[in-house]
Design a protein around this motif. Sequence first.
Motif, PDB file in Angstrom:
ATOM      1  N   GLY A  90      45.072-125.004  39.716  1.00 57.56           N
ATOM      2  CA  GLY A  90      45.054-126.162  38.708  1.00 57.56           C
ATOM      3  C   GLY A  90      45.895-127.190  39.434  1.00 57.56           C
ATOM      4  O   GLY A  90      46.618-127.044  40.313  1.00 57.56           O
ATOM      5  N   ASN A 127      39.807-127.988  33.547  1.00 56.73           N
ATOM      6  CA  ASN A 127      40.818-127.215  34.294  1.00 56.73           C
ATOM      7  C   ASN A 127      42.088-127.973  33.944  1.00 56.73           C
ATOM      8  O   ASN A 127      42.552-128.940  34.546  1.00 56.73           O
ATOM      9  N   LYS A 128      43.019-127.119  33.070  1.00 58.38           N
ATOM     10  CA  LYS A 128      44.374-127.759  32.786  1.00 58.38           C
ATOM     11  C   LYS A 128      45.307-126.604  32.965  1.00 58.38           C
ATOM     12  O   LYS A 128      46.242-126.487  32.665  1.00 58.38           O
ATOM     13  N   ARG A 129      44.864-125.796  34.134  1.00 55.92           N
ATOM     14  CA  ARG A 129      45.779-124.649  34.696  1.00 55.92           C
ATOM     15  C   ARG A 129      47.039-125.547  35.220  1.00 55.92           C
ATOM     16  O   ARG A 129      47.157-126.753  35.883  1.00 55.92           O
ATOM     17  N   THR A 130      48.335-124.988  35.361  1.00 54.55           N
ATOM     18  CA  THR A 130      49.362-125.367  36.159  1.00 54.55           C
ATOM     19  C   THR A 130      49.636-124.372  37.221  1.00 54.55           C
ATOM     20  O   THR A 130      50.850-124.382  37.822  1.00 54.55           O
ATOM     21  N   SER A 159      40.203-122.856  31.966  1.00 54.93           N
ATOM     22  CA  SER A 159      40.945-123.171  30.805  1.00 54.93           C
ATOM     23  C   SER A 159      40.483-122.481  29.871  1.00 54.93           C
ATOM     24  O   SER A 159      39.328-122.902  29.223  1.00 54.93           O
ATOM     25  N   ARG A 160      41.175-122.309  28.579  1.00 53.60           N
ATOM     26  CA  ARG A 160      40.907-121.881  27.228  1.00 53.60           C
ATOM     27  C   ARG A 160      40.417-123.199  26.541  1.00 53.60           C
ATOM     28  O   ARG A 160      41.365-124.218  26.568  1.00 53.60           O
ATOM     29  N   ARG A 161      39.382-123.171  25.881  1.00 56.85           N
ATOM     30  CA  ARG A 161      38.749-124.148  25.307  1.00 56.85           C
ATOM     31  C   ARG A 161      37.730-124.174  24.272  1.00 56.85           C
ATOM     32  O   ARG A 161      37.145-122.779  24.643  1.00 56.85           O
ATOM     33  N   ALA A 203      40.529-118.240  29.326  1.00 53.44           N
ATOM     34  CA  ALA A 203      40.887-118.812  30.558  1.00 53.44           C
ATOM     35  C   ALA A 203      40.996-117.565  31.410  1.00 53.44           C
ATOM     36  O   ALA A 203      41.653-116.433  31.136  1.00 53.44           O
ATOM     37  N   ARG A 240      42.287-127.059  42.783  1.00 55.43           N
ATOM     38  CA  ARG A 240      41.042-126.848  41.740  1.00 55.43           C
ATOM     39  C   ARG A 240      39.657-126.447  42.667  1.00 55.43           C
ATOM     40  O   ARG A 240      38.770-125.822  42.297  1.00 55.43           O
TER      41      ARG A 240
END
Length: 397
Positions: A191, A184-187, A124-126, A137, A197
């Motif tokens: 994710g 990992n905040k993917r949907t 994820s982007r961070r 991401a 994951r």
Amino acid sequence: MTDRQIPDVLAPARLGPVTLRNRVIKSATFEHMAPGALVSEDLIDFHRSLAVGGVGLTTVAYCAVAPEGRTEADQLWMRDEAVPGLRRLTDAVHEHGGAVSAQIGHAGPVANGKSNGLPALSASRRVTPMGPRITHAATLADIARIREAHGNATRHAIESGFDAVEIHFGHNYFASSFLSPLLNKRTDSHGGSLRNRARVVRETAAEVRAAAGDRIAVLAKLNMDDGVPGGFWLDEAIQVAQWLEEDGNLDAIELTIGSSLLNPMYLFKGDAPLAEFGAVMPPLMRFGVKLAGKYFLHSYPYEDLFMLEAARQIRASVNMPLVLLGGITGKAAMDTAMAEGFEFVAMARALLREPDLINRITADHAAKSLCIHCNKCMPTIFYGTHCPLATPKVAAN
């Protein structure tokens, strides 16, 4: 376990299709000896010294599968141009009776985008402390490309004469960032649930096995605990290890802990060498280390076999071969690992201090390591990893 015959750690052993002269593995640690992302004579000499010193398997660390997957620009990148140098390295190890593994992987959010000139990728982007910078991401196309690059890296490893590859699934590198609920905040399909994951890890292992066949051994380095609140932890690690065993694509798993991104000292235990880290940093980062280093580079008490308690829970949950890492510096600790049901042991800092330690232990089972766990070897990754206390200077992995 009571009915099994406890193996002799110093006797030959099978690792997948490969026979090692003993059960001791030099664990991977970045050497910083690959200018232009190619093998140097220093890198060859380093691994030759470990083979001469008696290890069963030495691990070249680390071999990026893609240019943006390097932790910095002068890091090995598996491609056609690297093969001749890698072949000279593997020949040098084999000449002295050792076997050699290529640790392959993608650094993900730990990659140095500024050095590489390419964006760092993560689940994820961070914001990342490696700069600081923003990680991108990974798209589904990125995930597929990086998975396929692991297969290509495996083929390059075979062409180069390696006996094994070790896939890096730890330390919050690319695959590990997908495992982490914190990172990992993917949907999407990669994710949310642990099964989602873990897709990158499982599919990458399948890709590598397909490329390797039965020609070389395939290991993976897997985190048991990121050492970060909200990160990947042992309960989930047990399930991932079980899935990897069910998939049947690995010959062994080396168990590890820690996050190179968020808590690097968690893996090492012992002193945090803040002054030494500051000394090798650019002025602005040196000031940051002096001001706030103690909040990022934590000190953890050292004890022998410091990963054993967690690793026992993985050992109780799978039947496949496991490699125990962490605080193994002498024959007594090795024998404990064998008695606990682990098939191999891995060493790092102790072999930086003394590349010939295994020969010493073979000659005298009571031999004591000279490593004092000061971790002053860690900052040397910025200019050629070695133990600063060793005489003469010894390059490190």
